[in-house]
Design a protein around this motif. Sequence first.
Motif, PDB file in Angstrom:
ATOM      1  N   GLY A   1      37.263  13.967  -9.139  1.00 25.56           N
ATOM      2  CA  GLY A   1      36.816  13.559 -10.312  1.00 25.56           C
ATOM      3  C   GLY A   1      36.402  12.011  -9.791  1.00 25.56           C
TER       4      GLY A   1
ATOM      5  N   GLY B   1      44.484   0.845 -12.155  1.00 25.35           N
ATOM      6  CA  GLY B   1      43.859   1.879 -12.635  1.00 25.35           C
ATOM      7  C   GLY B   1      44.263   2.347 -14.069  1.00 25.35           C
ATOM      8  N   ALA B   2      43.296   3.125 -14.651  1.00 25.66           N
ATOM      9  CA  ALA B   2      43.558   3.584 -16.056  1.00 25.66           C
ATOM     10  C   ALA B   2      44.723   4.497 -16.227  1.00 25.66           C
ATOM     11  N   LYS B   3      44.837   5.247 -14.955  1.00 24.49           N
ATOM     12  CA  LYS B   3      46.390   6.230 -15.087  1.00 24.49           C
ATOM     13  C   LYS B   3      47.506   5.458 -15.350  1.00 24.49           C
TER      14      LYS B   3
ATOM     15  N   ILE C   1      47.908   4.394 -18.810  1.00 27.62           N
ATOM     16  CA  ILE C   1      48.227   5.379 -19.636  1.00 27.62           C
ATOM     17  C   ILE C   1      49.679   5.455 -19.571  1.00 27.62           C
TER      18      ILE C   1
ATOM     19  N   TRP D   1      43.393  16.277 -19.979  1.00 28.60           N
ATOM     20  CA  TRP D   1      43.522  15.723 -18.334  1.00 28.60           C
ATOM     21  C   TRP D   1      44.827  15.928 -18.009  1.00 28.60           C
TER      22      TRP D   1
ATOM     23  N   ASN E   1      40.640  11.758 -25.598  1.00 27.01           N
ATOM     24  CA  ASN E   1      40.079  11.384 -24.453  1.00 27.01           C
ATOM     25  C   ASN E   1      38.291  11.934 -24.750  1.00 27.01           C
TER      26      ASN E   1
ATOM     27  N   ASN F   1      37.549  14.791 -19.820  1.00 28.38           N
ATOM     28  CA  ASN F   1      37.851  15.442 -18.645  1.00 28.38           C
ATOM     29  C   ASN F   1      39.049  16.325 -19.092  1.00 28.38           C
TER      30      ASN F   1
ATOM     31  N   ASP G   1      41.096   7.191 -24.677  1.00 34.04           N
ATOM     32  CA  ASP G   1      40.817   7.098 -23.185  1.00 34.04           C
ATOM     33  C   ASP G   1      39.376   7.153 -23.001  1.00 34.04           C
TER      34      ASP G   1
ATOM     35  N   ILE H   1      37.464   6.247 -20.516  1.00 31.87           N
ATOM     36  CA  ILE H   1      36.926   5.773 -19.125  1.00 31.87           C
ATOM     37  C   ILE H   1      35.718   6.338 -18.643  1.00 31.87           C
ATOM     38  N   TYR H   2      35.170   7.382 -19.687  1.00 30.84           N
ATOM     39  CA  TYR H   2      33.610   7.869 -19.101  1.00 30.84           C
ATOM     40  C   TYR H   2      32.608   7.282 -20.198  1.00 30.84           C
TER      41      TYR H   2
ATOM     42  N   SER I   1      36.598   2.443 -12.661  1.00 32.39           N
ATOM     43  CA  SER I   1      36.624   3.593 -11.473  1.00 32.39           C
ATOM     44  C   SER I   1      35.235   4.525 -11.669  1.00 32.39           C
ATOM     45  N   LYS I   2      34.945   4.856 -13.036  1.00 34.21           N
ATOM     46  CA  LYS I   2      33.819   5.795 -13.155  1.00 34.21           C
ATOM     47  C   LYS I   2      32.629   5.292 -13.443  1.00 34.21           C
TER      48      LYS I   2
ATOM     49  N   ARG J   1      41.251   0.714  -7.740  1.00 37.68           N
ATOM     50  CA  ARG J   1      42.464   0.903  -8.586  1.00 37.68           C
ATOM     51  C   ARG J   1      42.694  -0.518  -9.723  1.00 37.68           C
TER      52      ARG J   1
HETATM   53  C1  LIG Z   1      40.282  10.928 -18.572  1.00 33.07           C
HETATM   54  C2  LIG Z   1      40.831  10.110 -17.333  1.00 33.07           C
HETATM   55  N1  LIG Z   1      41.631   9.114 -17.747  1.00 33.07           N
HETATM   56  C3  LIG Z   1      41.945   8.210 -16.712  1.00 33.07           C
HETATM   57  C4  LIG Z   1      41.585   8.423 -15.389  1.00 33.07           C
HETATM   58  C5  LIG Z   1      42.061   7.607 -14.338  1.00 33.07           C
HETATM   59  O1  LIG Z   1      41.188   6.672 -13.950  1.00 33.07           O
HETATM   60  P1  LIG Z   1      41.718   5.658 -12.795  1.00 33.07           P
HETATM   61  O2  LIG Z   1      43.194   5.605 -12.800  1.00 33.07           O
HETATM   62  O3  LIG Z   1      40.910   5.885 -11.349  1.00 33.07           O
HETATM   63  O4  LIG Z   1      41.321   4.297 -13.531  1.00 33.07           O
HETATM   64  C6  LIG Z   1      40.988   9.697 -15.071  1.00 33.07           C
HETATM   65  C7  LIG Z   1      40.587  10.030 -13.703  1.00 33.07           C
HETATM   66  O5  LIG Z   1      40.098  10.883 -13.258  1.00 33.07           O
HETATM   67  C8  LIG Z   1      40.429  10.421 -16.120  1.00 33.07           C
HETATM   68  O6  LIG Z   1      39.753  11.471 -15.923  1.00 33.07           O
END
Ligand SMILES: Cc1ncc(COP(=O)(O)O)c(C=O)c1O
Length: 396
Positions: free
Chosen positions: A38, A98-100, A103, A124, A170, A174, A202, A204-205, A236-237, A245
């Motif tokens: 992804g 990073g967004a992860k 979260i 996700w 989300n 994803n 979320d 991010i996209y 990221s995206k 990150r």
């Molecule tokens: C829905 C969703 N949220 C969060 C993330 C995390 O992104 P990152 O940690 O690279 O900012 C991803 C990455 O694949 C994602 O698909």
Amino acid sequence: MKISASIRSLKPSATIAAAAKAKELKNKGVKVYEFTLGEPDFTTPQHIQDAAIAAMKAGHTHYTPSGGIAELKQAICSAYERDHGLQYQPSEVLVSNGAKHSIHNLLTATCEPGDEVIIPTPYWVSYSALVELTGATPVMVDTTEESGFCMSAEQFESAITEKTRLMMLNNPCNPTGAAYPVKALEAIAQVAVERDVLVMSDEIYEKLIYEGSEFRSLPTLREGMWDRTVVVSGVSKAYAMTGWRIGWAMGPAEVIKAMDKLQSQETSNPCSISQYAAIAALNGPQECVEEMRKEFAVRREYVLERLRALPQVTFAEPGGAFYAFFNVAAHFGRPLGGGKVVDNASDFCTALLEEAHVALVTGDAFGAPGYVRLSFATDMETLKAGFDRLEAFLSA
Ligand SMILES: Cc1ncc(COP(=O)(O)O)c(C=O)c1O
């Protein structure tokens, strides 16, 4: 060595595992058609790279405040004002690795055993795993291909109990690519406000939206939604910056402060150099984002055309992100490719990789048995060859 119970029961990320399996085969010299990851295949735009180099040369190579430097928080606030008319203060923003990570911070700061967290499914991969790490219980709400994989307000409302702590939305999604229609989002926001439920949105996209779909940031939708939403996003995206990150969370200062306290003990700060690069991404020219989106849009059209031609495969067209999510269950129970009979999506992906050298991710990882996910964040040549092989595998 004793490993803790919570880590023993934690599943490794299925998307990372699928990519590793493909890599293993590649290392043996096999040409693999890889659609698991992804992440944009583009290089981070030059002006962003230059800003990182300049930051290093200027000596920004030290610890920063745990929740991110003031200039980046301000750049994030300005970007949301520019793009969505939202007025956040820097004290309502936390920059993370990073967004992860954002979260994880949010879940750890707000959830505990006995709490329930509502997750529209397919979800996700990391959502359920990170909820379980807090001891809270994920409550899955199944969505269908027919609804475009969007949870309805009624479904949301009927999943709410007195134990509900959070709902994880989300949009765009994803793995499904679902982009919620504004009316559907408004109805969800109404339930959240009426039933007083905190929502993680979320987004991010958000920059990867295709013709016929529209994006609206959740807190803009209704009065009362702002103070019940924590927006999660990152660079990221949209800016092809997965390796840097940098992600963020924005919401009520009380939650953000709690998350910052956790982050200060956990990781100190996000990478100083990446923070300066992210400022250049957000404050700099935005044409690069649209150029990449246009390229994804061309690939999406191609993917949809090829999916329509596959035998006995169904799907909902993705309105956003860069994934196609399709149902291959009609092929279970009959010989495929090299003559293997598969009964589920995980075995399907294993057989497809071994026989046709095409790497997809099983829908089982996203709570959607019978489905597989294809990332079209890859070049047209690979897409074409991959689809030729997938078609032959299904038709054999
Ligand atoms: C829905 C969703 N949220 C969060 C993330 C995390 O992104 P990152 O940690 O690279 O900012 C991803 C990455 O694949 C994602 O698909």
